[in-house]
Design a protein around this motif. Structure first.
Motif, PDB file in Angstrom:
ATOM      1  N   TYR A   8     -27.742 -21.311  16.501  1.00 47.24           N
ATOM      2  CA  TYR A   8     -29.063 -21.069  17.045  1.00 47.24           C
ATOM      3  C   TYR A   8     -29.028 -20.068  18.186  1.00 47.24           C
ATOM      4  CZ  TYR A   8     -30.093 -25.405  14.589  1.00 47.24           C
ATOM      5  OH  TYR A   8     -30.218 -26.365  13.632  1.00 47.24           O
ATOM      6  N   CYS A   9     -30.100 -19.297  18.320  1.00 40.66           N
ATOM      7  CA  CYS A   9     -30.235 -18.428  19.470  1.00 40.66           C
ATOM      8  C   CYS A   9     -30.681 -19.282  20.663  1.00 40.66           C
ATOM      9  CB  CYS A   9     -31.255 -17.322  19.205  1.00 40.66           C
ATOM     10  SG  CYS A   9     -32.962 -17.910  19.076  1.00 40.66           S
ATOM     11  N   GLU A  10     -30.656 -18.709  21.837  1.00 40.36           N
ATOM     12  CA  GLU A  10     -31.006 -19.435  23.066  1.00 40.36           C
ATOM     13  C   GLU A  10     -32.417 -20.036  23.000  1.00 40.36           C
ATOM     14  OE1 GLU A  10     -29.970 -21.178  26.423  1.00 40.36           O
ATOM     15  OE2 GLU A  10     -28.604 -19.765  25.460  1.00 40.36           O
ATOM     16  N   ASP A  11     -33.353 -19.329  22.374  1.00 39.64           N
ATOM     17  CA  ASP A  11     -34.739 -19.814  22.290  1.00 39.64           C
ATOM     18  C   ASP A  11     -34.913 -20.966  21.307  1.00 39.64           C
ATOM     19  OD1 ASP A  11     -35.573 -17.917  24.121  1.00 39.64           O
ATOM     20  OD2 ASP A  11     -36.059 -16.438  22.578  1.00 39.64           O
ATOM     21  N   HIS A  12     -34.030 -21.108  20.331  1.00 35.52           N
ATOM     22  CA  HIS A  12     -34.240 -22.098  19.282  1.00 35.52           C
ATOM     23  C   HIS A  12     -33.154 -23.161  19.173  1.00 35.52           C
ATOM     24  CE1 HIS A  12     -36.767 -18.673  18.030  1.00 35.52           C
ATOM     25  NE2 HIS A  12     -37.620 -19.658  17.800  1.00 35.52           N
ATOM     26  N   LYS A  13     -32.213 -23.154  20.103  1.00 39.74           N
ATOM     27  CA  LYS A  13     -31.164 -24.170  20.025  1.00 39.74           C
ATOM     28  C   LYS A  13     -31.769 -25.548  20.320  1.00 39.74           C
ATOM     29  CE  LYS A  13     -29.397 -23.956  24.720  1.00 39.74           C
ATOM     30  NZ  LYS A  13     -28.255 -23.724  25.548  1.00 39.74           N
ATOM     31  N   LYS A  15     -32.552 -29.108  21.829  1.00 39.22           N
ATOM     32  CA  LYS A  15     -32.478 -29.608  23.193  1.00 39.22           C
ATOM     33  C   LYS A  15     -31.487 -30.763  23.256  1.00 39.22           C
ATOM     34  CE  LYS A  15     -37.083 -28.221  24.550  1.00 39.22           C
ATOM     35  NZ  LYS A  15     -36.882 -26.952  24.055  1.00 39.22           N
TER      36      LYS A  15
END
Length: 127
Positions: A8-13, A15
């Motif tokens: 995942y990219c930082e925006d979609h990893k 939580k």
């Protein structure tokens, strides 16, 4: 771009999941893992006969909560003082931790929610 070691990219990893306990005890975690604490905890467990001091329920393992009567945050010198420690079940521990707070309980919240045929699905909170 994906985070190293992730799909995942930082925006979609995803939580991080947590149950809130780390936020409550993180600064004391090394203490609770120490041999001194483990020994004192075992002594309190045996002294109190594996029974909750409030309700008398048998407690074992993770359900055996050793409670600091005077919190570590108020007097760190009492953290290993046996006369400052009592054995409690999770429900009584939650009740004691939250009884003097005027806001919604934030410690052990799951013990303040009751559902099922007894309560008709109503959520109860302490007074």
């Amino acid at each position: 771009m994906a985070v190293t070691g992730s799909y995942y990219c930082e925006d979609h990893k995803p939580k991080a999941r947590g149950n809130g306990r780390d936020a409550f005890q993180s600064k004391n975690k090394p203490f609770y893992r120490s041999d001194e604490w483990q020994s004192t905890r075992q002594y309190v467990f045996e002294r109190d006969g594996a029974r909750c001091r409030e309700c008398g329920q048998f407690v074992f393992g993770k359900n055996a909560h050793v409670h600091h009567v005077i919190p570590i945050s108020e007097d760190p010198t009492l953290r290993l003082e046996e006369s400052n420690l009592i054995l409690l079940c999770p429900k009584c521990h939650a009740k004691i931790e939250n009884e003097n707070k005027k806001q919604t309980p934030r410690v052990f919240q799951k013990y303040f929610k009751h559902t099922g045929d007894r309560s008709g699905g109503v959520t109860h909170t302490p007074k």
